[in-house]
Write a protein that holds these residues in place. Sequence first.
Motif, PDB file in Angstrom:
ATOM      1  N   ARG A  37     -65.689  24.606 -68.493  1.00 28.70           N
ATOM      2  CA  ARG A  37     -66.400  25.866 -68.628  1.00 28.70           C
ATOM      3  C   ARG A  37     -65.239  26.848 -68.863  1.00 28.70           C
ATOM      4  O   ARG A  37     -65.644  28.011 -69.101  1.00 28.70           O
ATOM      5  CB  ARG A  37     -67.393  26.035 -67.487  1.00 28.70           C
ATOM      6  N   ILE A  38     -63.947  26.644 -68.217  1.00 29.86           N
ATOM      7  CA  ILE A  38     -63.054  27.751 -68.325  1.00 29.86           C
ATOM      8  C   ILE A  38     -62.152  27.411 -69.674  1.00 29.86           C
ATOM      9  O   ILE A  38     -60.941  26.834 -69.518  1.00 29.86           O
ATOM     10  CB  ILE A  38     -61.976  27.914 -67.113  1.00 29.86           C
ATOM     11  N   LEU A  39     -62.595  28.021 -70.776  1.00 30.34           N
ATOM     12  CA  LEU A  39     -61.629  27.688 -71.952  1.00 30.34           C
ATOM     13  C   LEU A  39     -61.685  29.060 -72.787  1.00 30.34           C
ATOM     14  O   LEU A  39     -62.751  29.856 -72.539  1.00 30.34           O
ATOM     15  CB  LEU A  39     -62.424  26.857 -72.845  1.00 30.34           C
ATOM     16  N   ASN A  63     -55.966  31.004 -82.932  1.00 28.80           N
ATOM     17  CA  ASN A  63     -54.381  31.009 -82.615  1.00 28.80           C
ATOM     18  C   ASN A  63     -53.783  32.224 -83.424  1.00 28.80           C
ATOM     19  O   ASN A  63     -52.923  32.963 -82.990  1.00 28.80           O
ATOM     20  CB  ASN A  63     -53.681  29.587 -83.015  1.00 28.80           C
ATOM     21  N   ASP A  64     -54.150  32.278 -84.823  1.00 24.53           N
ATOM     22  CA  ASP A  64     -53.402  33.239 -85.621  1.00 24.53           C
ATOM     23  C   ASP A  64     -53.974  34.682 -84.918  1.00 24.53           C
ATOM     24  O   ASP A  64     -53.083  35.636 -84.923  1.00 24.53           O
ATOM     25  CB  ASP A  64     -53.928  33.160 -86.920  1.00 24.53           C
ATOM     26  N   LEU A  65     -55.092  34.698 -84.493  1.00 21.04           N
ATOM     27  CA  LEU A  65     -55.510  36.114 -84.004  1.00 21.04           C
ATOM     28  C   LEU A  65     -54.674  36.508 -82.744  1.00 21.04           C
ATOM     29  O   LEU A  65     -54.474  37.613 -82.676  1.00 21.04           O
ATOM     30  CB  LEU A  65     -57.131  36.042 -83.920  1.00 21.04           C
ATOM     31  N   MET A  89     -53.174  27.963 -75.972  1.00 22.53           N
ATOM     32  CA  MET A  89     -54.025  27.289 -76.960  1.00 22.53           C
ATOM     33  C   MET A  89     -53.672  25.636 -76.655  1.00 22.53           C
ATOM     34  O   MET A  89     -54.241  24.972 -77.033  1.00 22.53           O
ATOM     35  CB  MET A  89     -53.949  27.596 -78.437  1.00 22.53           C
ATOM     36  N   PHE A  90     -52.383  25.231 -75.989  1.00 22.42           N
ATOM     37  CA  PHE A  90     -52.109  24.066 -75.865  1.00 22.42           C
ATOM     38  C   PHE A  90     -53.181  23.215 -74.887  1.00 22.42           C
ATOM     39  O   PHE A  90     -53.571  23.863 -74.019  1.00 22.42           O
ATOM     40  CB  PHE A  90     -50.742  24.090 -74.983  1.00 22.42           C
ATOM     41  N   GLY A  91     -53.561  22.228 -75.505  1.00 17.10           N
ATOM     42  CA  GLY A  91     -54.696  21.198 -74.911  1.00 17.10           C
ATOM     43  C   GLY A  91     -56.064  21.584 -74.904  1.00 17.10           C
ATOM     44  O   GLY A  91     -56.972  20.914 -74.544  1.00 17.10           O
ATOM     45  N   VAL A  92     -56.028  22.440 -75.633  1.00 19.43           N
ATOM     46  CA  VAL A  92     -57.498  23.214 -75.971  1.00 19.43           C
ATOM     47  C   VAL A  92     -58.474  22.299 -76.641  1.00 19.43           C
ATOM     48  O   VAL A  92     -59.772  21.938 -76.323  1.00 19.43           O
ATOM     49  CB  VAL A  92     -57.718  24.664 -76.271  1.00 19.43           C
ATOM     50  N   GLU A  93     -57.988  21.760 -77.717  1.00 23.79           N
ATOM     51  CA  GLU A  93     -58.657  20.703 -78.617  1.00 23.79           C
ATOM     52  C   GLU A  93     -59.038  19.700 -77.749  1.00 23.79           C
ATOM     53  O   GLU A  93     -60.195  19.415 -78.007  1.00 23.79           O
ATOM     54  CB  GLU A  93     -57.572  20.571 -79.798  1.00 23.79           C
ATOM     55  N   GLU A  94     -58.252  18.988 -77.106  1.00 30.96           N
ATOM     56  CA  GLU A  94     -58.619  17.957 -76.445  1.00 30.96           C
ATOM     57  C   GLU A  94     -59.788  18.199 -75.292  1.00 30.96           C
ATOM     58  O   GLU A  94     -60.593  17.402 -75.289  1.00 30.96           O
ATOM     59  CB  GLU A  94     -57.611  17.650 -75.369  1.00 30.96           C
ATOM     60  N   HIS A  95     -60.124  19.640 -74.743  1.00 35.11           N
ATOM     61  CA  HIS A  95     -60.863  19.906 -73.931  1.00 35.11           C
ATOM     62  C   HIS A  95     -62.612  20.057 -74.656  1.00 35.11           C
ATOM     63  O   HIS A  95     -63.301  19.759 -74.142  1.00 35.11           O
ATOM     64  CB  HIS A  95     -60.632  21.199 -73.138  1.00 35.11           C
ATOM     65  N   PHE A  96     -62.157  20.479 -75.787  1.00 34.54           N
ATOM     66  CA  PHE A  96     -63.371  20.894 -76.818  1.00 34.54           C
ATOM     67  C   PHE A  96     -63.857  19.720 -77.266  1.00 34.54           C
ATOM     68  O   PHE A  96     -65.157  19.431 -77.432  1.00 34.54           O
ATOM     69  CB  PHE A  96     -63.029  21.773 -77.913  1.00 34.54           C
ATOM     70  N   ARG A  97     -63.183  18.376 -77.379  1.00 38.76           N
ATOM     71  CA  ARG A  97     -63.779  17.219 -77.988  1.00 38.76           C
ATOM     72  C   ARG A  97     -64.437  16.624 -76.869  1.00 38.76           C
ATOM     73  O   ARG A  97     -64.996  15.589 -76.934  1.00 38.76           O
ATOM     74  CB  ARG A  97     -62.604  16.325 -78.569  1.00 38.76           C
ATOM     75  N   LYS A  98     -64.250  16.782 -75.457  1.00 37.46           N
ATOM     76  CA  LYS A  98     -64.503  16.156 -74.277  1.00 37.46           C
ATOM     77  C   LYS A  98     -66.016  16.821 -74.022  1.00 37.46           C
ATOM     78  O   LYS A  98     -66.003  17.779 -73.344  1.00 37.46           O
ATOM     79  CB  LYS A  98     -63.807  16.374 -73.043  1.00 37.46           C
TER      80      LYS A  98
END
Length: 317
Positions: free
Chosen positions: A25-27, A45-47, A1-10
């Motif tokens: 597209r690979i997320l 993340n919890d799941l 999950m590291f760095g995922v938030e940044e990719h979703f906001r782009k």
Amino acid sequence: MFGVEEHFRKTRDVKDGEFLRPYKRILPDLISSEAALLRALSIANDLYLALHKQGYRVHIAQAADDLHRIHIKEQEVERKDRKYGRYHSGSIWAPDRPTVFYIDTVPIGLALTEMTERVSMRYLNGEYHREDSRLIRSAKPWQLTHSWTTDQDMPSGRFRVVVYSPKGGVDWSVSWQDTEQETLGKLIPRIVETVKGVKDNLQRLMTAADEAEAKRKKEREEEWERYLRQEDARKTAQALADSREQLAEIIDRWGRAMTVERFFADAEERLKSTDDERRQRLEERLSLARAMMESVDPLDFIESWVAPEERHRSKYI
């Protein structure tokens, strides 16, 4: 999950309140609006950690795994019609590969989606806004004179987890979602316990799907073999017909050539009884005329004939 938030906001341009459409597209399989993104990441993340504690490594499927993401229904209450987006846009972003984990050799797909709810949207100054938004509630009556409302499916801030089989031919899925009684985060232990018990059932479904696919493959191969045999028989029959037709044409040409040959033979015989001056002149013309005609040797004619086996050699006979 590291760095995922940044990719979703782009993300590609989206209207306020709608689902994010990231360029990457690979997320992880996570569908969310911007307002609910942090909660989506927290639930995912919890799941993932809960599954990891049971020995199940959550990861993005490899392209070579031949696993497929199913269609994830986003409506909180399923309806006959679907009105997603400000302008009824039916496109919701989805990753190119499913998010999966394995129980022994059994793959299980995992998706988290923010659900949509049917809300009333008002068109004002070229844009749609929720009817219960501060902007619309604070608008003066005269500002709403030329506005109108329509129903749309918009992200609700509530989520659904879908667990499914990513194996082709296996139709199995189960889902959990936020309710007024329980939030999705509290359902994670129940989700984990449920997936621990589905291995045998999924294994049976996968075996049945593999057997069905093997049967379909065999039927396709047998059908293809029948087609090849039929096509071979057709080509063999066509080759025989073409050879017969060509032979008949050759014999007919030879017959016409023999008629011409008899003409020249008769002409040569008659030349013997003509006077010298006329014979000399006609012999030259007769030679020129004979040079224009084809051979009358039957062997020359038959040499140009193409036999059926030379046209098509059957693989089966």
